[in-house]
Write an enzyme that holds these catalytic residues in place. Sequence first.
Site, PDB file in Angstrom:
ATOM      1  N   GLN A  64      -1.723  39.304   8.601  1.00 14.06           N
ATOM      2  CA  GLN A  64      -0.995  38.580   9.651  1.00 14.06           C
ATOM      3  C   GLN A  64       0.514  38.485   9.389  1.00 14.06           C
ATOM      4  OE1 GLN A  64      -3.775  37.504   8.127  1.00 14.06           O
ATOM      5  NE2 GLN A  64      -5.284  36.868   9.641  1.00 14.06           N
ATOM      6  N   HIS A 108     -22.587  40.817   8.494  1.00 13.30           N
ATOM      7  CA  HIS A 108     -22.428  39.848   9.578  1.00 13.30           C
ATOM      8  C   HIS A 108     -23.284  40.225  10.788  1.00 13.30           C
ATOM      9  CE1 HIS A 108     -18.039  39.088   8.024  1.00 13.30           C
ATOM     10  NE2 HIS A 108     -18.956  38.815   7.132  1.00 13.30           N
ATOM     11  N   TYR A 138     -16.590  33.096  15.564  1.00 14.24           N
ATOM     12  CA  TYR A 138     -16.411  31.802  14.909  1.00 14.24           C
ATOM     13  C   TYR A 138     -16.269  30.713  15.968  1.00 14.24           C
ATOM     14  CZ  TYR A 138     -15.423  34.762  10.957  1.00 14.24           C
ATOM     15  OH  TYR A 138     -15.501  35.716   9.985  1.00 14.24           O
ATOM     16  N   ASP A 165     -21.028  30.701   8.553  1.00 14.08           N
ATOM     17  CA  ASP A 165     -19.627  30.356   8.287  1.00 14.08           C
ATOM     18  C   ASP A 165     -19.118  29.407   9.373  1.00 14.08           C
ATOM     19  OD1 ASP A 165     -16.953  30.263   7.653  1.00 14.08           O
ATOM     20  OD2 ASP A 165     -16.586  32.427   7.843  1.00 14.08           O
ATOM     21  N   HIS A 172     -16.132  28.234   9.295  1.00 13.70           N
ATOM     22  CA  HIS A 172     -14.727  28.635   9.464  1.00 13.70           C
ATOM     23  C   HIS A 172     -13.829  27.414   9.649  1.00 13.70           C
ATOM     24  CE1 HIS A 172     -11.734  31.828  10.486  1.00 13.70           C
ATOM     25  NE2 HIS A 172     -12.590  32.565   9.802  1.00 13.70           N
ATOM     26  N   GLU A 184     -20.667  28.361   4.654  1.00 13.78           N
ATOM     27  CA  GLU A 184     -19.310  28.756   4.247  1.00 13.78           C
ATOM     28  C   GLU A 184     -18.254  27.917   4.954  1.00 13.78           C
ATOM     29  OE1 GLU A 184     -18.910  32.961   4.501  1.00 13.78           O
ATOM     30  OE2 GLU A 184     -16.767  32.894   4.903  1.00 13.78           O
ATOM     31  N   GLU A 187     -11.698  30.984   0.775  1.00 14.52           N
ATOM     32  CA  GLU A 187     -10.933  32.159   1.210  1.00 14.52           C
ATOM     33  C   GLU A 187      -9.491  31.834   1.567  1.00 14.52           C
ATOM     34  OE1 GLU A 187     -13.710  33.074   4.433  1.00 14.52           O
ATOM     35  OE2 GLU A 187     -12.023  33.117   5.817  1.00 14.52           O
ATOM     36  N   HIS A 232     -14.257  36.964  -1.032  1.00 10.68           N
ATOM     37  CA  HIS A 232     -14.011  37.285   0.381  1.00 10.68           C
ATOM     38  C   HIS A 232     -13.952  38.804   0.569  1.00 10.68           C
ATOM     39  CE1 HIS A 232     -11.258  36.557   4.097  1.00 10.68           C
ATOM     40  NE2 HIS A 232     -12.486  36.181   4.401  1.00 10.68           N
ATOM     41  N   ASP A 268      -9.941  42.660   6.542  1.00 11.90           N
ATOM     42  CA  ASP A 268      -8.539  42.471   6.156  1.00 11.90           C
ATOM     43  C   ASP A 268      -8.384  42.321   4.642  1.00 11.90           C
ATOM     44  OD1 ASP A 268      -9.535  39.907   6.134  1.00 11.90           O
ATOM     45  OD2 ASP A 268      -8.109  39.096   7.578  1.00 11.90           O
ATOM     46  N   GLU A 323     -19.430  39.724   0.120  1.00 11.36           N
ATOM     47  CA  GLU A 323     -19.277  39.966   1.565  1.00 11.36           C
ATOM     48  C   GLU A 323     -18.874  41.422   1.786  1.00 11.36           C
ATOM     49  OE1 GLU A 323     -16.091  37.767   3.420  1.00 11.36           O
ATOM     50  OE2 GLU A 323     -17.106  37.778   5.358  1.00 11.36           O
TER      51      GLU A 323
HETATM   52 MG    MG Z   1     -15.178  33.083   6.059  1.00 12.38          MG
END
Ligand code: MG
Length: 401
Positions: free
Chosen positions: A44, A128, A159, A207, A209, A233, A259, A309, A313, A336
């Site tokens: 990002q 996932h 999410y 997750d 998130h 998570e 993460e 993680h 990305d 993961e």
């Molecule tokens: Mg996560």
Amino acid sequence: MASPTTIQDVQTILTQPAGCRLIVVKILTSRPGLYGLGCATYTQRFHAVHTTIEKHLKPFLIGRDADRIEELWQMGMVNGYWRNGPVLNNAISGVDMALWDIKAKRAGMPLYQLLGGKCREGAAVYVHADGKDRAEVAENVHKFREQGYQHIRVQMGGYGGRAARLHKPRGAPEGAYYAPREYCRAMLDMIEHVRAAVGPDVELLHDIHERLRPIDAIAFAKAVEPFNLFFLEDPLAPEDLEWFRNIREQCATPIAMGELFNHPREWTPLIQDRLIDFIRMHISQMGGLTPARNVAAFANMYGIRTAWHGPGDVSPVGHAANLHLDLWAPNFGVQEWCRFNDLVYDLFPGTPEVHNGYMYPNDQPGLGIDINEDLAARYPCTDEVIQWTQTRAPDGGPVRP
Ligand code: MG
């Protein structure tokens, strides 16, 4: 005494073969043909990391002894006086991993040998499964099981889910909306359905998130306990760490966290007080292999496992670093895995391969991964204002993504 292997150049490679902007550091040494790669991916804010490497770390590193990984990590972290931020940590990670890669190549060994050698032959991975409704999630879990995966994360609508009946005020701005309370009801219903559909043998993960208010996260962790998750998570944001004790005291749902962590002060109390079960930092985000190795050993003393993680990305170089830690760590839990496409395998020869639910090394010296720079240049990074992190509650107010 042989002359030292010195750092001759520090290059930053930016590429975007599969959606995420990836940052890879390449360190060239005084030995002809000897170089190392490291992951510095902060997708990002990739320009900021690039500038930090080129303008600040490179002048600091040129001419130094490439063998002195620990000293360079410590000095690199304090050389700018202010420390432990995501831009600097990722930049240092790129250098740190590349120096470990170089050292292991010089030793003629895969990197896990320098950590202490293997505890296992392959690393169990989780993938996932998503879906628009609970039946589709269950169907996708079934498909992954047929491919040999034993650990499967279940989400519905990404999410936070897609709120079915958002009650917005007039003039509410555009954004990535979700309704936290509806999310709780929908996800609990989905997880109950999936567990009933797939039976007790498969390990399910979920997750949150960090999208819930702390009190709702506590209620969720309690309510999901009967469905026997492998872990839950990010139930809380890093800003709400004190609430982990409330979850711990009220249920035995295993908790994974980390993460978003930047600073040792974030993970240290959770480990010391045994408030979580899995530590899962983004390894480039915490500063590379050097701090990750230390945290894995520290967590092992408290009975806490690793689950680094591993989304898209993290560059393939970062995934290779994850794998070497996974093979070595006595307290490895699960890895993961984001299932890279064929282009990524062409662009990064040696990207870890997964077969029947386990990730395997290729046993080349070093990290065991390379980069095709000509191919990387054909997929330049794009500039865009990121939409998915412009997250809003139903009344339009901004919330954490
Ligand atoms: Mg996560």
